[in-house]
Scaffold this active site. Structure first.
Site, PDB file in Angstrom:
ATOM      1  N   SER A  46       1.482  -3.958  -6.543  1.00 13.69           N
ATOM      2  CA  SER A  46       1.487  -4.222  -4.592  1.00 13.69           C
ATOM      3  C   SER A  46       0.562  -5.695  -5.106  1.00 13.69           C
ATOM      4  O   SER A  46       1.597  -6.545  -5.461  1.00 13.69           O
ATOM      5  CB  SER A  46       0.013  -3.176  -3.683  1.00 13.69           C
ATOM      6  OG  SER A  46      -0.470  -3.840  -2.560  1.00 13.69           O
ATOM      7  N   GLU A  87       8.020   2.316   2.207  1.00 14.05           N
ATOM      8  CA  GLU A  87       6.650   1.575   1.676  1.00 14.05           C
ATOM      9  C   GLU A  87       6.229   1.481   3.226  1.00 14.05           C
ATOM     10  O   GLU A  87       5.193   1.636   2.434  1.00 14.05           O
ATOM     11  CB  GLU A  87       7.150   0.009   1.293  1.00 14.05           C
ATOM     12  CG  GLU A  87       7.830  -0.462   0.440  1.00 14.05           C
ATOM     13  CD  GLU A  87       7.023  -0.355  -1.701  1.00 14.05           C
ATOM     14  OE1 GLU A  87       5.626  -0.049  -0.804  1.00 14.05           O
ATOM     15  OE2 GLU A  87       7.438  -0.297  -2.061  1.00 14.05           O
ATOM     16  N   HIS A 121       4.530   3.364  -0.148  1.00 13.11           N
ATOM     17  CA  HIS A 121       3.532   2.521  -1.024  1.00 13.11           C
ATOM     18  C   HIS A 121       2.523   3.426  -1.875  1.00 13.11           C
ATOM     19  O   HIS A 121       2.074   5.001  -1.564  1.00 13.11           O
ATOM     20  CB  HIS A 121       2.793   1.657  -0.066  1.00 13.11           C
ATOM     21  CG  HIS A 121       2.679   0.271  -0.908  1.00 13.11           C
ATOM     22  ND1 HIS A 121       3.105  -0.514  -1.852  1.00 13.11           N
ATOM     23  CD2 HIS A 121       0.993   0.038  -1.385  1.00 13.11           C
ATOM     24  CE1 HIS A 121       2.692  -1.215  -1.786  1.00 13.11           C
ATOM     25  NE2 HIS A 121       0.958  -1.205  -1.713  1.00 13.11           N
TER      26      HIS A 121
END
Length: 504
Positions: free
Chosen positions: A194, A318, A412
């Site tokens: 990330s 995600e 995610h």
């Protein structure tokens, strides 16, 4: 009695903890505490110490809301400005040769997170690969990713890109010291997830990072986050407004106000921008023409980025995590309309909507939002960097049954569990309680064997072909894993050439 181990670094002796299978050193300083006159300044060298410095327990996380520094159920790591430390994990068994080094940069949108999270220790990864794992803290939010340099004076300067500078300082520490821990300073792989993955691609474009690492792995990188100098000034002024501070009083306020007061004002400013402009991320590195001369995507395209091998990819789903818990991504039709309108392409929304069958259904919108922030810029960066260095693309598709039933899919940050070998931890077992343990273990093997091969040799396993714009070979990490050529081609073409302004 706790078994300990002392190591002599360039700054002094540090005492770590000797476990049955791994050695751990925690919260070793890699730069001077950025407090007092060093607040909002580039990281400065550590002041050497005499005697032995205890490095058996964690110190402080970077300044942030306490929820961001959670390290266990209802347990947060204390936060402070004095946070520029790193951790080292190594196998307890001696090695006849220096070990490869993997340096992990945590995520959290550049406003949250800590290297003290147990998963990030890297113990399982270190043992499986016979490697050294380093994890680091860096300044976040107000103190790391707001550029107050406009308000500098000769007597009180403020520097830009502080979080990025911190990461470079940590990598310099690795070069000076990791050999004492059994690591090879000539074989350093940086990896992150990330915002940590964005840090990896930013370091590719940072001249000061030249020679400090030899390959990179970027997991779910929002690769085109970057503020122009003008955008950064606008955001810094908004932060001052939230503090109730006049421009003329900026130096005094930023120097003397309490850290938590500044942190809260900047957090409010971040939230305001995210609410007004979905898909924008104001706490990000600044293309200041100096420390970061170009945005990472541009630097990779023209070959000015460091030409090191790169693994980069995203997760198939995600957006689901953000849709459920964190509204910072555009995952509703209204948010997506606003976000796409900001891109300056009149036909973009029509083109993209046509590529996502079922839109404006919730599922299609969430997928579109995740692709907009993560997959779209990842493809752009791959297209550029693959012309100058070896690149390997992946998409992570696997989710245990319980995670699927909860509506998340391959969401995610789910990839962090198998990458760090967490499938057989309490969290991993909970995720596979309804089934999928065999598949999750296979995915863990796939991640770790490829990550470790890449760290040792600069290449993943032979089953993973190199990426090129002609074939776009992509490893689909699933059970079973496979290779696809140009996956989701229609969606890729719909997003082609789209660039997103950081602000307004």
């Amino acid at each position: 009695m706790v078994a300990t181990i002392d190591i002599t670094t360039a700054d002094g002796i540090v005492r770590g903890r000797r476990g049955r299978r791994v050695l751990r050193w925690r919260s070793i300083p890699y730069a001077a505490p950025p407090v007092g006159d060093l607040r909002f300044r580039a990281p400065q060298p550590v002041r050497p110490w005499t005697g032995v410095r205890e490095a058996t327990d964690f110190g402080f996380a970077a300044m942030q809301h306490r929820r961001g520094a959670l390290i266990g159920p209802r347990r947060s790591q204390p936060t402070a400005e004095d946070c520029l430390t790193l951790n080292v994990t190594a196998p307890v068994t001696p090695s006849s040769a220096p070990r490869p080094v993997l340096v992990f940069i945590h995520g959290g949108g550049y406003v949250l997170g800590t290297s003290a999270l147990g998963l990030y220790s890297g113990a399982r990864l270190a043992l499986r690969g016979d490697v050294i794992v380093v994890s680091l803290n860096y300044r976040l939010g107000a103190f790391g990713y707001v550029d107050f340099s406009e308000f500098s004076t000769p007597d009180r300067p403020f520097d830009s890109n502080l979080g990025l500078r911190d990461q470079v300082a940590a990598l310099r520490w690795v070069q000076r010291n990791i050999a004492a821990f059994g690591g090879d300073p000539g074989n350093v792989t940086i990896f992150g997830e990330s915002a940590g993955a964005h840090a990896v691609v930013s370091l590719l474009a940072t001249p000061a990072a030249a020679g400090l690492f030899h390959r990179g792995i970027a997991q779910s990188a929002p690769a085109d986050w970057a503020m122009t100098a003008a955008e950064a000034r606008e955001f810094a002024r908004r932060c001052l407004d939230n503090l109730g501070v006049a421009r003329a009083d900026a130096v005094t306020a930023l120097t003397t106000l309490g850290a938590n007061d500044i942190r809260k004002a900047v957090d409010r400013a971040v939230g305001q921008v995210l609410w007004e402009q979905p898909g924008s991320f104001p706490a990000a590195p600044v293309v200041d023409g100096d420390y970061l001369p170009q945005a990472p995507v541009d630097a990779c395209a023209d070959g000015s980025a460091h030409p090191v091998p790169l693994i980069i990819g995203t997760n198939r789903d995600e957006g689901t995590l953000f849709q459920r818990f964190d509204r910072t991504l555009p995952t509703t039709p209204a948010q997506l309309h606003t976000a796409l309108a900001r891109c300056g392409d009149e036909d973009l929304e029509k083109r993209v909507v046509a590529a996502y069958p079922g839109f404006p259904s919730r599922r299609a919108a969430v997928r579109m939002g995740g692709d907009f922030v993560f997959w779209r810029p990842t493809i752009a960066l791959l297209e550029g960097h693959s012309k100058h260095a070896s690149c390997y693309a992946y998409r992570y598709d696997f989710a245990p049954r319980a995670v699927q039933l909860a509506g998340f899919g391959a969401t995610h940050a789910l990839d962090l569990i198998p990458v760090f070998g967490g499938v057989d931890t309490a969290v991993g077992r909970a995720m596979t309680a309804a089934g999928g343990q065999r598949g999750f273990r296979a995915v863990q093997n796939e991640f770790q064997e490829n990550w470790l091969s890449f760290a040792r040799t600069g290449k993943p396993l032979d089953s993973w072909p190199e990426y090129s714009v002609e074939r776009r070979s992509t490893r689909i990490i699933d059970h079973p894993a496979r290779v696809e050529v140009d996956p989701e081609r229609a969606k890729r073409l719909a997003w082609d050439g789209v660039r997103v302004p950081a602000l307004g």
